[in-house]
Scaffold this motif. Structure first.
Motif, PDB file in Angstrom:
ATOM      1  N   GLY A 252      -5.653  13.301   2.192  1.00 52.57           N
ATOM      2  CA  GLY A 252      -5.083  11.982   1.968  1.00 52.57           C
ATOM      3  C   GLY A 252      -4.515  11.838   0.573  1.00 52.57           C
ATOM      4  O   GLY A 252      -4.906  12.556  -0.362  1.00 52.57           O
TER       5      GLY A 252
ATOM      6  N   LEU B  38      -9.173   6.030   4.472  1.00 53.26           N
ATOM      7  CA  LEU B  38      -7.732   5.786   4.372  1.00 53.26           C
ATOM      8  C   LEU B  38      -7.111   5.726   5.761  1.00 53.26           C
ATOM      9  O   LEU B  38      -6.234   4.890   6.033  1.00 53.26           O
ATOM     10  CB  LEU B  38      -7.064   6.892   3.545  1.00 53.26           C
ATOM     11  CG  LEU B  38      -7.371   6.945   2.055  1.00 53.26           C
ATOM     12  CD1 LEU B  38      -6.751   8.187   1.428  1.00 53.26           C
ATOM     13  CD2 LEU B  38      -6.875   5.692   1.356  1.00 53.26           C
TER      14      LEU B  38
ATOM     15  N   LEU C 221      -8.763   3.155  -4.292  1.00 53.80           N
ATOM     16  CA  LEU C 221      -9.786   4.186  -4.179  1.00 53.80           C
ATOM     17  C   LEU C 221     -10.789   3.966  -5.308  1.00 53.80           C
ATOM     18  O   LEU C 221     -10.426   3.977  -6.484  1.00 53.80           O
ATOM     19  CB  LEU C 221      -9.155   5.572  -4.297  1.00 53.80           C
ATOM     20  CG  LEU C 221     -10.108   6.763  -4.252  1.00 53.80           C
ATOM     21  CD1 LEU C 221     -10.738   6.904  -2.870  1.00 53.80           C
ATOM     22  CD2 LEU C 221      -9.388   8.057  -4.641  1.00 53.80           C
TER      23      LEU C 221
ATOM     24  N   ARG D 281       0.808  -1.214   0.000  1.00 50.77           N
ATOM     25  CA  ARG D 281       0.000   0.000   0.000  1.00 50.77           C
ATOM     26  C   ARG D 281       0.846   1.272   0.000  1.00 50.77           C
ATOM     27  O   ARG D 281       1.973   1.273   0.492  1.00 50.77           O
ATOM     28  CB  ARG D 281      -0.926   0.001   1.218  1.00 50.77           C
ATOM     29  CG  ARG D 281      -1.969  -1.099   1.161  1.00 50.77           C
ATOM     30  CD  ARG D 281      -2.704  -1.285   2.471  1.00 50.77           C
ATOM     31  NE  ARG D 281      -3.699  -2.352   2.352  1.00 50.77           N
ATOM     32  CZ  ARG D 281      -4.129  -3.113   3.354  1.00 50.77           C
ATOM     33  NH1 ARG D 281      -3.671  -2.897   4.577  1.00 50.77           N
ATOM     34  NH2 ARG D 281      -5.018  -4.049   3.137  1.00 50.77           N
TER      35      ARG D 281
ATOM     36  N   VAL E 100     -13.045   3.460  -0.064  1.00 52.27           N
ATOM     37  CA  VAL E 100     -11.728   2.834  -0.059  1.00 52.27           C
ATOM     38  C   VAL E 100     -11.891   1.326   0.098  1.00 52.27           C
ATOM     39  O   VAL E 100     -12.691   0.858   0.915  1.00 52.27           O
ATOM     40  CB  VAL E 100     -10.861   3.404   1.079  1.00 52.27           C
ATOM     41  CG1 VAL E 100      -9.576   2.594   1.252  1.00 52.27           C
ATOM     42  CG2 VAL E 100     -10.531   4.873   0.796  1.00 52.27           C
TER      43      VAL E 100
ATOM     44  N   VAL F 251      -4.440  -1.314  -1.517  1.00 57.38           N
ATOM     45  CA  VAL F 251      -5.506  -0.360  -1.232  1.00 57.38           C
ATOM     46  C   VAL F 251      -5.923   0.294  -2.546  1.00 57.38           C
ATOM     47  O   VAL F 251      -5.085   0.647  -3.381  1.00 57.38           O
ATOM     48  CB  VAL F 251      -5.074   0.701  -0.202  1.00 57.38           C
ATOM     49  CG1 VAL F 251      -3.923   1.553  -0.716  1.00 57.38           C
ATOM     50  CG2 VAL F 251      -6.249   1.569   0.214  1.00 57.38           C
TER      51      VAL F 251
ATOM     52  N   VAL G 217      -3.352   8.540  -2.179  1.00 55.65           N
ATOM     53  CA  VAL G 217      -3.369   7.102  -2.429  1.00 55.65           C
ATOM     54  C   VAL G 217      -3.118   6.877  -3.918  1.00 55.65           C
ATOM     55  O   VAL G 217      -3.469   7.711  -4.748  1.00 55.65           O
ATOM     56  CB  VAL G 217      -4.724   6.484  -1.997  1.00 55.65           C
ATOM     57  CG1 VAL G 217      -5.876   7.072  -2.810  1.00 55.65           C
ATOM     58  CG2 VAL G 217      -4.712   4.968  -2.094  1.00 55.65           C
TER      59      VAL G 217
ATOM     60  N   ILE H  92      -0.072   5.088   1.222  1.00 54.97           N
ATOM     61  CA  ILE H  92      -1.084   5.929   1.858  1.00 54.97           C
ATOM     62  C   ILE H  92      -0.395   7.065   2.608  1.00 54.97           C
ATOM     63  O   ILE H  92       0.586   6.845   3.317  1.00 54.97           O
ATOM     64  CB  ILE H  92      -1.953   5.119   2.849  1.00 54.97           C
ATOM     65  CG1 ILE H  92      -2.815   4.093   2.108  1.00 54.97           C
ATOM     66  CG2 ILE H  92      -2.847   6.046   3.683  1.00 54.97           C
ATOM     67  CD1 ILE H  92      -3.611   3.189   3.045  1.00 54.97           C
TER      68      ILE H  92
END
Length: 479
Positions: free
Chosen positions: A234, A267, A428, A224, A303, A426, A236, A226
Motif C-alpha cells: 500500500g 487501507l 497513517l 485521500r 489507519v 486518510v 498513503v 491511496i
C-alpha cells in the motif's frame, strides 16, 4: 408623491427582508458549529446578507445531502466486515504499546474503527519522481488487483506512468479499480475517462457535482491518496498524481509511505468504503483481503479515515490530543495552517510545558486568502515560543506530525477546517521509533532549506499586510 411612496415601500420591504435574513442567521448559524465558524458566518451575514444567504445554501451545511448520508450509514458495517479477517494476534497490538501510544491507538480506533496492528514494514519516501516510479513498479508487479484513489490525477508525465501501468495490468487479467475526485481532477477527468474506456480499468468519479437528482456538494471533497496492490502493498500520504511542477514555477515537495503487512488491509477497507459510496457496490471479499503468509515487519500502525463520513469526531481531535500528550518534541508539517482554537491552544500549552514545538510551512502558499489567513496565527505562535520555519526551496505540500521519538502521522490532512470537517482524509498513524527517525531525517532536510521567522522580522511587516491578515482571519473558518 406616488413615486416617493413606492420607493419608501421598497425600502421598508428590503429592510424587513434583510433583517429577517440576519435574525434567521442568528438563530441557525451557531447551531452545532464551533464559535470561530459561527463568527465567520455571522460577520458575513451582517455585512453581505444576500450574498451570505446564497453562499450558505451552497456550502453552509458541512453535511452530505440526505441520499449520501443514507448510504454512509452502511459504510461502518462494510468496513468492519472488510477488516474482520485481520487476526486477533496482531489486531491487539495496542495492548503492548506504552501508555501514551496506547491511549492514542484507542482514540484512533474510536474515530475510525480500525485497530492498531503489528507486523508491518513502513518506508517513507520524499523523492517526488521516485515515488511515481515506485508506485508504477508495484502496479506492474500486480497479480490479483489494483485499487487506486487520488484527489488529483492528471494525464501528464506522472499520471501517464500510473495509467499506463494500470492499463498493462488490466491486459494481464488484473482487476483494476480507480477513483478520482471529480473537482480535484476536473481538468483531466474527461481525458482520463476516455483514455480508460475499453481498457478493462474500471474508473469512477468521486462526488461529481449535481444540483438535481442525487445532488452533491461542490465543497465536500474526497482528498485521500491511496494505492493498494494485491492487498499486500500500500501507499498513503500527501502526493497526488501529477507532475512535480503542478503550477507554473511551483514545484511540489511531498512525503509518501509505502507499507506492507496487515495495515495494508486497513487501507483496503477505506478504499472498499469509498468504492461503495460511489458505486453502491460492495467489493469486499477474501480475494482482496489476503492475509500475508509471513509478517516480517515489526512496526505497529493503524489507519485513520476521517471526514464527513465520520461525523462524530475528526482528525483535529487526534492532533490536539497527541500534542497535549507530548513530553519532549512536536514537529508539525503542513502547507495550510488555519487551526481551530483547541489545536492552537494545544501548541501554546506544549511550549509552556517545556516541549520544543516546530512548525514547518511553505514560505508562500498558492492562495492569497489562505496565505494571509494563516499568517494571522503566526503572532500568537511566535510570542508563545513556537518555532516557525518557512520552507524556501519548493512548495512544501507534505502533511505529517511527529510526537517525541515514537509516534508519527503521515497522510492527506492539512491543518485547517477543510481537512478537519469538509474533506474525506486518510492518515497513517505509526507507533515506532524507526519510522520517526526516518521522518526526522526528512525534517532535518526541511530545516536546512528553511529560514526561521523571528519576532523582530514579524513586527516589521507593513500596515496593509496586517490589515489583510486581520481581514482574512475573520473569515478563516470559512476557507
Amino acid at each position: 408623491m406616488t413615486g416617493q411612496f413606492e420607493w419608501s415601500m421598497w425600502s421598508i420591504g428590503l429592510a424587513v427582508v434583510t433583517w429577517s435574513i440576519v435574525i434567521g442567521a442568528l438563530v441557525v448559524i451557531p447551531f452545532r458549529r464551533s464559535p470561530a465558524a459561527a463568527q465567520g458566518w455571522l460577520l458575513l451575514f451582517f455585512f453581505q446578507p444576500f450574498a451570505a444567504l446564497a453562499l450558505y445554501f451552497l456550502i453552509g451545511d458541512a453535511r452530505h445531502p440526505k441520499w449520501r448520508r443514507e448510504r454512509i450509514k452502511h459504510v461502518p458495517g462494510l468496513v468492519k466486515r472488510a477488516s474482520q479477517d485481520i487476526p486477533g494476534d496482531v489486531s491487539d497490538a495496542a495492548a503492548s504499546l506504552p501508555p501514551k501510544s496506547r491511549t492514542a491507538a484507542r482514540l484512533v480506533r474510536s474515530i475510525g474503527q480500525l485497530p492498531c496492528v503489528a507486523g508491518n514494514t513502513i518506508s517513507l519516501d520524499a523523492d517526488y519522481n521516485r515515488v511515481v516510479d515506485r508506485i508504477a513498479g508495484d502496479i506492474e508487479a500486480a497479480r490479483s488487483h489494483v485499487h487506486v484513489m487520488f484527489y488529483i490525477l492528471q494525464d501528464d508525465e506522472a499520471g501517464n506512468r500510473l495509467l499506463s501501468a494500470m492499463e498493462r495490468a488490466a491486459r494481464r487479467g488484473v482487476k483494476c479499480r480507480l477513483l478520482i475526485d471529480a473537482v480535484g481532477s476536473a481538468n483531466h477527468r474527461g481525458a482520463i475517462m476516455r483514455r480508460l474506456a475499453g481498457t478493462g480499468v474500471e474508473v469512477h468519479l468521486i462526488l461529481p457535482w449535481r444540483i438535481w437528482r442525487r445532488a452533491t456538494r461542490a465543497d465536500l471533497r474526497n482528498h485521500r491518496k491511496i494505492v493498494v496492490v494485491d492487498g499486500l502493498v500500500g501507499w498513503v500520504g500527501s502526493q497526488n498524481m501529477h507532475r512535480m511542477e503542478y503550477e507554473p514555477n511551483t514545484f511540489y515537495r511531498e512525503v509518501m509511505a509505502r507499507v506492507t503487512g496487515p495495515v495494508v488491509l486497513e487501507l483496503q477497507s477505506v478504499f472498499v468504503g469509498d468504492w461503495y459510496l460511489e458505486t453502491d457496490e460492495d467489493i469486499s471479499n477474501q480475494d482482496i483481503m489476503p492475509w500475508p503468509e509471513a509478517t516480517e515487519g515489526k512496526v505497529r500502525a493503524q489507519v485513520l479515515p476521517s471526514g464527513p463520513d465520520h461525523p462524530d469526531s475528526g482528525i483535529d481531535t487526534l492532533f490536539t490530543d497527541l500534542i497535549h500528550a507530548a513530553g519532549d518534541r512536536v514537529v508539525l508539517t503542513t502547507p495550510y495552517f488555519i487551526p481551530n482554537e483547541p489545536l492552537s491552544l494545544a501548541l501554546r500549552t506544549a511550549v509552556a510545558k517545556g516541549v520544543k514545538v516546530t512548525l514547518f510551512m511553505t514560505a508562500t502558499t498558492n492562495s492569497f486568502f489562505i496565505d494571509h489567513a494563516q499568517r494571522s496565527y503566526y503572532d500568537e505562535l511566535l510570542y508563545s515560543g513556537v518555532e516557525v520555519m518557512l520552507y524556501r526551496e519548493r512548495f512544501l505540500h507534505a502533511k505529517h506530525l511527529s510526537i517525541d521519538d515514537d509516534i508519527a502521522l503521515i497522510g492527506s490532512a492539512n491543518m485547517d477546517r477543510r481537512s478537519f470537517e469538509l474533506n474525506s482524509e486518510v492518515t497513517l498513524v505509526v507507533y515506532d521509533a524507526g519510522v520517526v527517525r526516518q521522518l526526522r531525517r526528512i525534517e532535518d532536510d526541511y530545516r536546512a532549506k528553511s529560514r526561521r521567522l523571528t519576532i523582530e522580522e514579524w513586527e516589521k511587516r507593513g500596515f496593509f499586510t496586517q490589515l489583510a491578515e486581520n481581514a482574512m482571519r475573520l473569515v478563516s473558518p470559512l476557507l
